[in-house]
Design a protein around this motif. Sequence first.
Motif, PDB file in Angstrom:
ATOM      1  N   GLN A  94      21.738  27.749  26.879  1.00 37.89           N
ATOM      2  CA  GLN A  94      21.493  28.263  28.244  1.00 37.89           C
ATOM      3  C   GLN A  94      21.718  29.774  28.289  1.00 37.89           C
ATOM      4  O   GLN A  94      20.989  30.501  28.973  1.00 37.89           O
ATOM      5  N   ALA A  95      22.750  30.243  27.568  1.00 38.87           N
ATOM      6  CA  ALA A  95      23.023  31.690  27.548  1.00 38.87           C
ATOM      7  C   ALA A  95      21.818  32.438  26.981  1.00 38.87           C
ATOM      8  O   ALA A  95      21.392  33.467  27.533  1.00 38.87           O
ATOM      9  N   ALA A  96      21.248  31.918  25.895  1.00 36.24           N
ATOM     10  CA  ALA A  96      20.088  32.587  25.278  1.00 36.24           C
ATOM     11  C   ALA A  96      18.900  32.593  26.237  1.00 36.24           C
ATOM     12  O   ALA A  96      18.197  33.594  26.388  1.00 36.24           O
ATOM     13  N   LYS A  97      18.688  31.467  26.901  1.00 38.18           N
ATOM     14  CA  LYS A  97      17.548  31.344  27.825  1.00 38.18           C
ATOM     15  C   LYS A  97      17.653  32.355  28.973  1.00 38.18           C
ATOM     16  O   LYS A  97      16.678  33.045  29.289  1.00 38.18           O
ATOM     17  N   ILE A  98      18.838  32.435  29.597  1.00 34.76           N
ATOM     18  CA  ILE A  98      18.920  33.324  30.766  1.00 34.76           C
ATOM     19  C   ILE A  98      18.935  34.794  30.360  1.00 34.76           C
ATOM     20  O   ILE A  98      18.449  35.642  31.112  1.00 34.76           O
ATOM     21  N   CYS A  99      19.465  35.102  29.170  1.00 40.76           N
ATOM     22  CA  CYS A  99      19.386  36.497  28.709  1.00 40.76           C
ATOM     23  C   CYS A  99      17.922  36.864  28.445  1.00 40.76           C
ATOM     24  O   CYS A  99      17.455  37.935  28.843  1.00 40.76           O
ATOM     25  N   ASN A 100      17.185  35.960  27.785  1.00 43.34           N
ATOM     26  CA  ASN A 100      15.761  36.221  27.538  1.00 43.34           C
ATOM     27  C   ASN A 100      15.014  36.422  28.855  1.00 43.34           C
ATOM     28  O   ASN A 100      14.241  37.371  29.022  1.00 43.34           O
ATOM     29  N   ASN A 101      15.245  35.522  29.815  1.00 42.71           N
ATOM     30  CA  ASN A 101      14.466  35.604  31.045  1.00 42.71           C
ATOM     31  C   ASN A 101      14.913  36.740  31.959  1.00 42.71           C
ATOM     32  O   ASN A 101      14.125  37.224  32.765  1.00 42.71           O
ATOM     33  N   MET A 102      16.158  37.201  31.789  1.00 43.32           N
ATOM     34  CA  MET A 102      16.580  38.401  32.529  1.00 43.32           C
ATOM     35  C   MET A 102      15.794  39.606  32.002  1.00 43.32           C
ATOM     36  O   MET A 102      15.321  40.442  32.787  1.00 43.32           O
ATOM     37  N   ILE A 103      15.627  39.699  30.690  1.00 46.79           N
ATOM     38  CA  ILE A 103      14.800  40.773  30.109  1.00 46.79           C
ATOM     39  C   ILE A 103      13.358  40.631  30.600  1.00 46.79           C
ATOM     40  O   ILE A 103      12.723  41.607  31.023  1.00 46.79           O
ATOM     41  N   LEU A 104      12.853  39.392  30.580  1.00 50.49           N
ATOM     42  CA  LEU A 104      11.461  39.147  30.973  1.00 50.49           C
ATOM     43  C   LEU A 104      11.201  39.555  32.423  1.00 50.49           C
ATOM     44  O   LEU A 104      10.197  40.218  32.724  1.00 50.49           O
ATOM     45  N   GLY A 105      12.103  39.156  33.338  1.00 47.80           N
ATOM     46  CA  GLY A 105      11.918  39.477  34.761  1.00 47.80           C
ATOM     47  C   GLY A 105      11.943  40.978  34.996  1.00 47.80           C
ATOM     48  O   GLY A 105      11.070  41.537  35.684  1.00 47.80           O
ATOM     49  N   ALA A 106      12.928  41.656  34.399  1.00 49.90           N
ATOM     50  CA  ALA A 106      13.043  43.106  34.591  1.00 49.90           C
ATOM     51  C   ALA A 106      11.847  43.819  33.961  1.00 49.90           C
ATOM     52  O   ALA A 106      11.316  44.791  34.526  1.00 49.90           O
ATOM     53  N   THR A 107      11.387  43.322  32.809  1.00 55.12           N
ATOM     54  CA  THR A 107      10.265  43.966  32.123  1.00 55.12           C
ATOM     55  C   THR A 107       8.959  43.773  32.889  1.00 55.12           C
ATOM     56  O   THR A 107       8.136  44.688  32.973  1.00 55.12           O
ATOM     57  N   MET A 108       8.790  42.577  33.466  1.00 56.52           N
ATOM     58  CA  MET A 108       7.581  42.355  34.262  1.00 56.52           C
ATOM     59  C   MET A 108       7.558  43.301  35.457  1.00 56.52           C
ATOM     60  O   MET A 108       6.515  43.898  35.777  1.00 56.52           O
ATOM     61  N   ALA A 163       5.869  30.346  37.277  1.00 59.33           N
ATOM     62  CA  ALA A 163       5.915  30.654  38.704  1.00 59.33           C
ATOM     63  C   ALA A 163       7.043  31.641  39.032  1.00 59.33           C
ATOM     64  O   ALA A 163       8.126  31.601  38.434  1.00 59.33           O
ATOM     65  N   ALA A 164       6.782  32.496  40.019  1.00 55.07           N
ATOM     66  CA  ALA A 164       7.796  33.440  40.492  1.00 55.07           C
ATOM     67  C   ALA A 164       9.045  32.689  40.952  1.00 55.07           C
ATOM     68  O   ALA A 164      10.175  33.174  40.766  1.00 55.07           O
ATOM     69  N   ASP A 165       8.865  31.498  41.522  1.00 54.45           N
ATOM     70  CA  ASP A 165      10.008  30.695  41.984  1.00 54.45           C
ATOM     71  C   ASP A 165      10.931  30.354  40.815  1.00 54.45           C
ATOM     72  O   ASP A 165      12.157  30.370  40.954  1.00 54.45           O
ATOM     73  N   LEU A 166      10.321  30.008  39.637  1.00 54.96           N
ATOM     74  CA  LEU A 166      11.136  29.655  38.471  1.00 54.96           C
ATOM     75  C   LEU A 166      11.801  30.893  37.883  1.00 54.96           C
ATOM     76  O   LEU A 166      12.934  30.834  37.406  1.00 54.96           O
ATOM     77  N   MET A 167      11.107  32.031  37.935  1.00 54.49           N
ATOM     78  CA  MET A 167      11.746  33.275  37.494  1.00 54.49           C
ATOM     79  C   MET A 167      12.957  33.577  38.375  1.00 54.49           C
ATOM     80  O   MET A 167      14.019  33.956  37.875  1.00 54.49           O
ATOM     81  N   LEU A 168      12.798  33.390  39.695  1.00 55.21           N
ATOM     82  CA  LEU A 168      13.928  33.617  40.597  1.00 55.21           C
ATOM     83  C   LEU A 168      15.098  32.691  40.239  1.00 55.21           C
ATOM     84  O   LEU A 168      16.255  33.118  40.193  1.00 55.21           O
ATOM     85  N   LYS A 169      14.793  31.421  39.974  1.00 51.51           N
ATOM     86  CA  LYS A 169      15.852  30.485  39.578  1.00 51.51           C
ATOM     87  C   LYS A 169      16.621  31.009  38.355  1.00 51.51           C
ATOM     88  O   LYS A 169      17.851  31.032  38.339  1.00 51.51           O
ATOM     89  N   ASP A 170      15.869  31.451  37.334  1.00 47.59           N
ATOM     90  CA  ASP A 170      16.507  31.890  36.089  1.00 47.59           C
ATOM     91  C   ASP A 170      17.281  33.191  36.292  1.00 47.59           C
ATOM     92  O   ASP A 170      18.355  33.381  35.717  1.00 47.59           O
ATOM     93  N   LEU A 171      16.743  34.096  37.125  1.00 44.67           N
ATOM     94  CA  LEU A 171      17.468  35.343  37.396  1.00 44.67           C
ATOM     95  C   LEU A 171      18.772  35.042  38.144  1.00 44.67           C
ATOM     96  O   LEU A 171      19.805  35.662  37.889  1.00 44.67           O
ATOM     97  N   ARG A 172      18.731  34.072  39.051  1.00 40.31           N
ATOM     98  CA  ARG A 172      19.965  33.697  39.759  1.00 40.31           C
ATOM     99  C   ARG A 172      20.989  33.128  38.776  1.00 40.31           C
ATOM    100  O   ARG A 172      22.176  33.439  38.854  1.00 40.31           O
ATOM    101  N   LEU A 173      20.504  32.289  37.850  1.00 37.64           N
ATOM    102  CA  LEU A 173      21.428  31.750  36.836  1.00 37.64           C
ATOM    103  C   LEU A 173      22.026  32.882  36.001  1.00 37.64           C
ATOM    104  O   LEU A 173      23.202  32.850  35.648  1.00 37.64           O
ATOM    105  N   SER A 174      21.201  33.900  35.697  1.00 40.97           N
ATOM    106  CA  SER A 174      21.713  35.013  34.882  1.00 40.97           C
ATOM    107  C   SER A 174      22.805  35.767  35.632  1.00 40.97           C
ATOM    108  O   SER A 174      23.816  36.163  35.042  1.00 40.97           O
ATOM    109  N   GLN A 175      22.616  35.958  36.940  1.00 40.78           N
ATOM    110  CA  GLN A 175      23.610  36.712  37.713  1.00 40.78           C
ATOM    111  C   GLN A 175      24.867  35.881  37.974  1.00 40.78           C
ATOM    112  O   GLN A 175      25.984  36.419  37.996  1.00 40.78           O
ATOM    113  N   GLN A 176      24.691  34.562  38.120  1.00 41.64           N
ATOM    114  CA  GLN A 176      25.845  33.662  38.243  1.00 41.64           C
ATOM    115  C   GLN A 176      26.676  33.735  36.949  1.00 41.64           C
ATOM    116  O   GLN A 176      27.906  33.849  36.988  1.00 41.64           O
TER     117      GLN A 176
END
Length: 290
Positions: free
Chosen positions: A159-173, A231-244
Amino acid sequence: MKIGFCGLGNMGAPMAANLAAAGHTVKGFDPASPCPDGVAAAVNTGDAAKDADVVITMLPNGDIAKAVAREVLDAMTPGTVLLDCSTIDVDSARAIAAMAAEKSIGALDAPVSGGVGGAAAGTLTFMVGGDAAAFATAQPLFDIMGQKAVHCGDAGNGQAAKICNNMILGATMIATCEAFALADKLGLDRQSMFDVVSTSSGYSWTMNAYCPAPGIGPASPADNDYQPGFAADLMLKDLRLSQQAAASVDADTPMGARAETLYAEFVEREDGAGKDFSAMLPRFEKRGRS
Ligand code: NAD
């Protein structure tokens, strides 16, 4: 193997179907979604888990994953493996592993990258936390459902790897989209922008492989009116998990925090719900600085 599968939604159904098509005996349960071809219907989660060598869960969030883990662990036998492929918070993944350890059952957190298309094609990437013996047991199943499984260490590290990856992905997009919108206003055409950036130091997966500008670069959701995709909704979910997760370990993640705020505005207060996460580009196009 005998496999129990709980959560047969957009991702779980094709994953379970691929395991059944490869010759495994799969019994599935979902309170709302039907069983795909080749998968026998269980009456509840415990029924799906009974006699299984591996129980796979693919569920919406950490609370549901923990509740289902409690139910299936009661029905599983020592030495078997619980494989949770949901994207959930790190703490819930570690709590599930602790519950499993009490019953001498192996546990893996193995969130995926690749989306619904990857689930259907059997080309997912798994990021896996948990002990090596459980990983070895699950490896043949990863080989069917995906193209790659990376063992990232102890419970929760998938889970740590997933949310770190998607935090990079969201910010990069976001960075890619705001740069396109700026280029538009400066009179730089999008093809020139792509040709330069995709071969210069600003290049990224979001520019080179998943370009948010329609008609530019390889085919992407931008070419299909921003239908997801991811979906943007799923990106939001993952970004929230990253900040949590960042809050729980006192990590400073200002870009991740800003990305979370922007996707929350887009999905919850603007028109981003149900659109691909690259639809940030038309959002920026319509805006000025304030
Ligand atoms: P989904 O909502 O389509 O499927 C979830 C399923 O879980 C639903 O069918 C629901 O009925 C079922 N469910 C809920 N409670 C249950 C219970 N108690 N027992 C059994 N089943 C139960 O979601 P999805 O798109 O399949 O995503 C699943 C997970 O995969 C999520 O954690 C998501 O973040 C992650 N993920 C999704 C994608 C994607 O592109 N869809 C990509 C990567 C990761």
